[in-house]
Design a protein around this motif. Structure first.
Motif, PDB file in Angstrom:
ATOM      1  N   ARG A 293       0.838  -1.195   0.000  1.00 39.72           N
ATOM      2  CA  ARG A 293       0.000   0.000   0.000  1.00 39.72           C
ATOM      3  C   ARG A 293       0.875   1.247   0.000  1.00 39.72           C
ATOM      4  O   ARG A 293       1.907   1.288   0.661  1.00 39.72           O
ATOM      5  CB  ARG A 293      -0.942  -0.013   1.207  1.00 39.72           C
ATOM      6  CG  ARG A 293      -2.084  -1.012   1.052  1.00 39.72           C
ATOM      7  CD  ARG A 293      -2.974  -1.080   2.284  1.00 39.72           C
ATOM      8  NE  ARG A 293      -4.249  -1.686   1.972  1.00 39.72           N
ATOM      9  CZ  ARG A 293      -4.484  -3.001   1.970  1.00 39.72           C
ATOM     10  NH1 ARG A 293      -3.487  -3.833   2.260  1.00 39.72           N
ATOM     11  NH2 ARG A 293      -5.682  -3.474   1.677  1.00 39.72           N
ATOM     12  N   TYR A 309     -11.901  10.997  -0.475  1.00 42.66           N
ATOM     13  CA  TYR A 309     -11.863   9.583  -0.088  1.00 42.66           C
ATOM     14  C   TYR A 309     -13.287   9.050   0.021  1.00 42.66           C
ATOM     15  O   TYR A 309     -14.059   9.502   0.866  1.00 42.66           O
ATOM     16  CB  TYR A 309     -11.130   9.445   1.246  1.00 42.66           C
ATOM     17  CG  TYR A 309     -10.856   8.016   1.699  1.00 42.66           C
ATOM     18  CD1 TYR A 309     -10.899   6.934   0.820  1.00 42.66           C
ATOM     19  CD2 TYR A 309     -10.531   7.749   3.026  1.00 42.66           C
ATOM     20  CE1 TYR A 309     -10.638   5.650   1.239  1.00 42.66           C
ATOM     21  CE2 TYR A 309     -10.255   6.459   3.464  1.00 42.66           C
ATOM     22  CZ  TYR A 309     -10.312   5.412   2.564  1.00 42.66           C
ATOM     23  OH  TYR A 309     -10.047   4.129   2.986  1.00 42.66           O
ATOM     24  N   THR A 320     -14.790  -0.999  10.136  1.00 41.91           N
ATOM     25  CA  THR A 320     -13.654  -0.490   9.365  1.00 41.91           C
ATOM     26  C   THR A 320     -13.143   0.864   9.840  1.00 41.91           C
ATOM     27  O   THR A 320     -12.255   1.440   9.210  1.00 41.91           O
ATOM     28  CB  THR A 320     -14.047  -0.368   7.873  1.00 41.91           C
ATOM     29  OG1 THR A 320     -15.200   0.485   7.768  1.00 41.91           O
ATOM     30  CG2 THR A 320     -14.369  -1.740   7.291  1.00 41.91           C
ATOM     31  N   HIS A 324      -9.869   2.799   8.347  1.00 39.36           N
ATOM     32  CA  HIS A 324      -9.987   4.065   7.631  1.00 39.36           C
ATOM     33  C   HIS A 324      -9.164   5.154   8.326  1.00 39.36           C
ATOM     34  O   HIS A 324      -8.503   5.964   7.662  1.00 39.36           O
ATOM     35  CB  HIS A 324     -11.446   4.498   7.556  1.00 39.36           C
ATOM     36  CG  HIS A 324     -12.246   3.796   6.510  1.00 39.36           C
ATOM     37  ND1 HIS A 324     -11.867   3.753   5.182  1.00 39.36           N
ATOM     38  CD2 HIS A 324     -13.416   3.112   6.580  1.00 39.36           C
ATOM     39  CE1 HIS A 324     -12.762   3.067   4.488  1.00 39.36           C
ATOM     40  NE2 HIS A 324     -13.708   2.669   5.309  1.00 39.36           N
ATOM     41  N   ALA A 327      -5.568   4.724   7.578  1.00 41.19           N
ATOM     42  CA  ALA A 327      -5.283   5.148   6.208  1.00 41.19           C
ATOM     43  C   ALA A 327      -5.165   6.665   6.116  1.00 41.19           C
ATOM     44  O   ALA A 327      -4.257   7.199   5.467  1.00 41.19           O
ATOM     45  CB  ALA A 327      -6.378   4.646   5.267  1.00 41.19           C
ATOM     46  N   ASN A 589      -6.407   0.677  -1.748  1.00 46.43           N
ATOM     47  CA  ASN A 589      -7.608  -0.149  -1.724  1.00 46.43           C
ATOM     48  C   ASN A 589      -7.851  -0.934  -3.004  1.00 46.43           C
ATOM     49  O   ASN A 589      -8.014  -2.153  -2.982  1.00 46.43           O
ATOM     50  CB  ASN A 589      -8.850   0.725  -1.462  1.00 46.43           C
ATOM     51  CG  ASN A 589      -8.964   1.188  -0.026  1.00 46.43           C
ATOM     52  OD1 ASN A 589      -8.716   0.431   0.901  1.00 46.43           O
ATOM     53  ND2 ASN A 589      -9.346   2.444   0.152  1.00 46.43           N
ATOM     54  N   SER A 590      -7.905  -0.235  -4.118  1.00 45.55           N
ATOM     55  CA  SER A 590      -8.486  -0.805  -5.333  1.00 45.55           C
ATOM     56  C   SER A 590      -7.767  -2.048  -5.839  1.00 45.55           C
ATOM     57  O   SER A 590      -8.366  -2.869  -6.536  1.00 45.55           O
ATOM     58  CB  SER A 590      -8.525   0.252  -6.432  1.00 45.55           C
ATOM     59  OG  SER A 590      -7.217   0.606  -6.850  1.00 45.55           O
ATOM     60  N   GLN A 595      -9.499  -4.963   0.670  1.00 42.40           N
ATOM     61  CA  GLN A 595      -9.755  -3.526   0.633  1.00 42.40           C
ATOM     62  C   GLN A 595     -10.840  -3.139   1.631  1.00 42.40           C
ATOM     63  O   GLN A 595     -11.763  -3.914   1.917  1.00 42.40           O
ATOM     64  CB  GLN A 595     -10.166  -3.106  -0.780  1.00 42.40           C
ATOM     65  CG  GLN A 595     -11.389  -3.820  -1.314  1.00 42.40           C
ATOM     66  CD  GLN A 595     -11.657  -3.529  -2.784  1.00 42.40           C
ATOM     67  OE1 GLN A 595     -12.782  -3.236  -3.151  1.00 42.40           O
ATOM     68  NE2 GLN A 595     -10.634  -3.647  -3.628  1.00 42.40           N
ATOM     69  N   ILE A 596     -10.730  -1.920   2.176  1.00 42.49           N
ATOM     70  CA  ILE A 596     -11.765  -1.402   3.084  1.00 42.49           C
ATOM     71  C   ILE A 596     -12.704  -0.453   2.343  1.00 42.49           C
ATOM     72  O   ILE A 596     -13.723  -0.028   2.890  1.00 42.49           O
ATOM     73  CB  ILE A 596     -11.145  -0.686   4.302  1.00 42.49           C
ATOM     74  CG1 ILE A 596     -10.145   0.395   3.867  1.00 42.49           C
ATOM     75  CG2 ILE A 596     -10.483  -1.704   5.226  1.00 42.49           C
ATOM     76  CD1 ILE A 596      -9.601   1.238   5.005  1.00 42.49           C
ATOM     77  N   SER A 597     -12.364  -0.127   1.125  1.00 40.81           N
ATOM     78  CA  SER A 597     -13.216   0.620   0.203  1.00 40.81           C
ATOM     79  C   SER A 597     -12.798   0.187  -1.183  1.00 40.81           C
ATOM     80  O   SER A 597     -11.696  -0.332  -1.378  1.00 40.81           O
ATOM     81  CB  SER A 597     -13.017   2.132   0.382  1.00 40.81           C
ATOM     82  OG  SER A 597     -13.634   2.856  -0.673  1.00 40.81           O
ATOM     83  N   ASP A 598     -13.688   0.384  -2.162  1.00 37.06           N
ATOM     84  CA  ASP A 598     -13.292   0.024  -3.524  1.00 37.06           C
ATOM     85  C   ASP A 598     -12.642   1.190  -4.266  1.00 37.06           C
ATOM     86  O   ASP A 598     -12.320   1.064  -5.446  1.00 37.06           O
ATOM     87  CB  ASP A 598     -14.478  -0.536  -4.320  1.00 37.06           C
ATOM     88  CG  ASP A 598     -15.749   0.273  -4.173  1.00 37.06           C
ATOM     89  OD1 ASP A 598     -15.745   1.268  -3.427  1.00 37.06           O
ATOM     90  OD2 ASP A 598     -16.764  -0.106  -4.786  1.00 37.06           O
ATOM     91  N   ASP A 600      -9.559   4.317  -4.292  1.00 37.56           N
ATOM     92  CA  ASP A 600      -8.323   4.875  -3.751  1.00 37.56           C
ATOM     93  C   ASP A 600      -8.515   6.369  -3.500  1.00 37.56           C
ATOM     94  O   ASP A 600      -9.089   7.074  -4.335  1.00 37.56           O
ATOM     95  CB  ASP A 600      -7.163   4.699  -4.734  1.00 37.56           C
ATOM     96  CG  ASP A 600      -6.675   3.274  -4.833  1.00 37.56           C
ATOM     97  OD1 ASP A 600      -6.772   2.537  -3.840  1.00 37.56           O
ATOM     98  OD2 ASP A 600      -6.197   2.895  -5.933  1.00 37.56           O
TER      99      ASP A 600
END
Length: 608
Positions: A293, A309, A320, A324, A327, A589-590, A595-598, A600
């Motif tokens: 990452r 974001y 999450t 988050h 991040a 993420n992507s 991933q915690i989200s789809d 970036d």
């Protein structure tokens, strides 16, 4: 945009209940008592025997699917004809668990049908099947026909022919040219046993035990192992989805840049969410590409860091928050201002009229402090219940998160869900009539969609206007592999209206103060080369700063093997002309299966 996961679950539910409704039986003049598989497949996408009975179709079983709503098996004729356009394999739809095994020599009688995954309204291509079958096992233990190799040498560089104008742009009736077009090549192998070898992963494993590989190692490759989508006219032809006929627990948890080392072999299917899909009876061994990452650079004392974001339907019940927060603090280096998209209300998707999101935000702020970050403040406007799209009851909205030790927010009272922010002149400079406020919320462009949030910030004595956006999703667009070529992008109509609305508001600011610093950012749900971006940039009012990066770095989202841009930060002329800015698409993420989200996040650093 709604998450891929939620859209996929809904579609699978429909498919399980309504699979019969998605079967399109096409009449044809031919009639057959006994035919070969290549006769059934024919040299176009539609079988010449569609809707007709066939008797004693011979083949060797190459794969058996015992799960899901599409149970059945594949058969292949080991004695191919001389026409490269006619496939030698076909799927036999049984609906119940098949009573055959790989290697069985069978005779199949039934009705030929064209099944459209997702239904005819999806615009997808169809899959030729034999339905309502009667199956006779002639012998067992036979050798499976050798797999056809799919690689960079066999797949053409040109993606597809243009559709037939007389058939509303459909390619269904066109004679296949498998040596010229990639989609035709894959179609000519539909149902056949195929093989890829040492294939690099270009979309990470998802929740449905699927991943994407490329058979063209150098096709628009970026330094992290992905395949970049940079133009409507330049499709990535080497992309292929991989599923497995084995146990879900045995499917590899792969990231972009990993490799399925060795052979991956199985029948070539066609699915709703991926098009041509290798359903593997033999999976390659996962070889890690050791993808890490990314972490962006910390802003300097005189630099303002502004980020966007999409935190994917964040509500207090999610697990999450710590991830988050880490991040934001570590990978994004605690930006001064963060536009958050998809913040849900205090009870998430519970549809009870709740619209406040203070609990959601406080939980995130507390998590950021626990991660070693600053105590952020925030501003937003609660939407009208269920008026902004997204999950029913979730009431997603954009939120400004900002570090009060570095930047101040200029509060101007009166902003609410229905009040449009305006631009006025104060002491010779532009100012908002309300802050936070919404951009033209009554305009038809924002019907059932997130309204832009605008705010006025001050950094080291200088005003910066920030407009947080979450444009309408791509839901409803025809897929890249659709039967209609070029595919119809119906969803962009609303985004074009939205882009025009935001552009007009920015022009209002610049009309009052030509050198105003304006940052327009968020989940634009469209590409940096799209018509949406062109309308945002109209007249030079804005410029998408992701275009300051090399083409291979322009992506924030990975979908169906394509690394692409959906999240953007656009800047006004005063910021662009200074040339004193840095842009970073922070890939956290992507490209990852965990991933915690789809999406970036994106970060812009500049000196106002």
């Amino acid at each position: 945009m709604p998450s891929k996961k939620s859209a996929r679950l809904a579609a699978l539910t429909v498919a399980a209940v309504c699979s019969a409704a998605s079967t399109v039986v096409l009449t044809a003049p031919a009639h057959a008592d006994s035919v070969r598989i290549h006769d059934i497949q024919g040299s176009t996408r539609i079988s010449p025997y569609a809707g007709k009975q066939v008797t004693d179709v011979a083949g060797i079983v190459t794969g058996v699917r015992t799960y899901g709503s599409s149970r059945g098996f594949w058969i292949q004729d080991p004695d191919a004809d001389a026409d490269p356009a006619t496939s030698e394999g076909v799927f036999v739809f049984t609906s119940s668990v098949p009573k055959v095994a790989v290697g069985d020599s069978v005779l199949v009688s039934g009705t030929v049908a064209e099944y459209v995954p997702g239904g005819a309204s999806s615009g997808n291509q169809s899959l030729t099947e034999i339905t309502r079958p009667t199956v006779t096992v002639v012998s067992s233990g036979n050798a499976v026909p050798a797999a056809t190799v799919v690689d960079e040498d066999s797949v053409p560089d040109e993606y597809t022919a243009a559709g037939d104008a007389a058939a509303n742009g459909s390619i269904n009736g066109l004679t296949l040219q498998p040596a010229k077009y990639a989609l035709d090549h894959y179609e000519s192998l539909e149902g056949m046993n195929v093989r890829v070898a040492d294939a690099r992963v270009v979309t990470a494993t998802d929740d449905f035990n699927e991943l994407w590989v490329t058979v063209k190692p150098w096709e628009h490759r970026n330094r992290r192992g992905g395949t970049v989508y940079g133009s409507y006219d330049s499709q990535n032809t080497g992309r292929l989805q991989i599923q497995s006929l084995g146990k879900a627990a045995d499917f590899p948890a792969a990231n972009v840049g990993d490799t399925l080392a060795g052979p991956t072999t199985g029948p070539l299917d066609y699915t709703q969410f991926g098009g041509y899909t290798l359903v593997a009876s033999e999976l390659g061994t996962l070889k890690s590409g050791d993808l890490k990452r990314e972490t962006t650079q910390k802003q300097g004392r005189g630099e303002l860091a502004v980020a966007t974001y999409n935190v994917e339907n964040l509500d207090p019940s999610d697990g999450t928050f710590a991830a988050h927060a880490a991040a934001i603090v570590n990978n994004l280096q605690s930006p001064d201002i963060v536009s958050l998209e998809e913040i849900q209300d205090n009870n998430g998707a519970t549809n009870d009229g709740t619209v406040a999101a203070d609990r959601t935000m406080q939980k995130l702020i507390d998590a950021i402090v626990a991660a070693g970050g600053p105590t952020y403040d925030w501003r937003s406007i609660d939407p009208v219940n269920n008026a902004d799209g997204g999950q029913p009851g979730g009431n997603i909205r954009q939120v400004f998160l900002f570090n009060p030790e570095r930047v101040s927010f200029t509060d101007r009272a009166g902003g609410d869900a229905a009040t449009a922010a305006g631009v006025t002149k104060v002491n010779g400079k532009a100012a908002l009539t309300v802050s936070p406020g919404r951009v033209d919320p009554a305009d038809e462009a924002w019907a059932n969609s997130r309204k832009p949030l605008v705010g006025e910030f001050v950094f080291r004595g200088k005003t910066v206007f920030v407009i947080a956006n979450h444009f309408a999703s791509k839901g409803g667009d025809q897929s890249l592999h659709a039967q209609y070529q070029p595919p119809v992008r119906s969803s962009e109509t609303q985004r074009h209206l939205q882009a025009t609305s935001v552009n007009a508001f920015v022009k209002d600011i610049l009309a009052v103060q030509k050198n105003a610093d304006v940052v327009t950012l968020g989940d634009i749900n469209d590409f940096e080369f799209s018509g949406t971006a062109e309308r945002l940039e109209d007249g030079g009012a804005l410029w998408s700063a992701i275009k300051s990066l090399p083409r291979s770095e322009r992506y924030s989202y990975v979908y169906q093997g394509n690394a692409q841009t959906l999240d953007q930060i656009l800047i006004s002329p005063s910021i662009r002309k200074s040339c004193d800015f840095e842009y970073d698409s922070v890939h956290i993420n992507s490209e990852f299966n965990d991933q915690i989200s789809d999406h970036d996040p994106q970060v812009l650093r500049f000196r106002p």
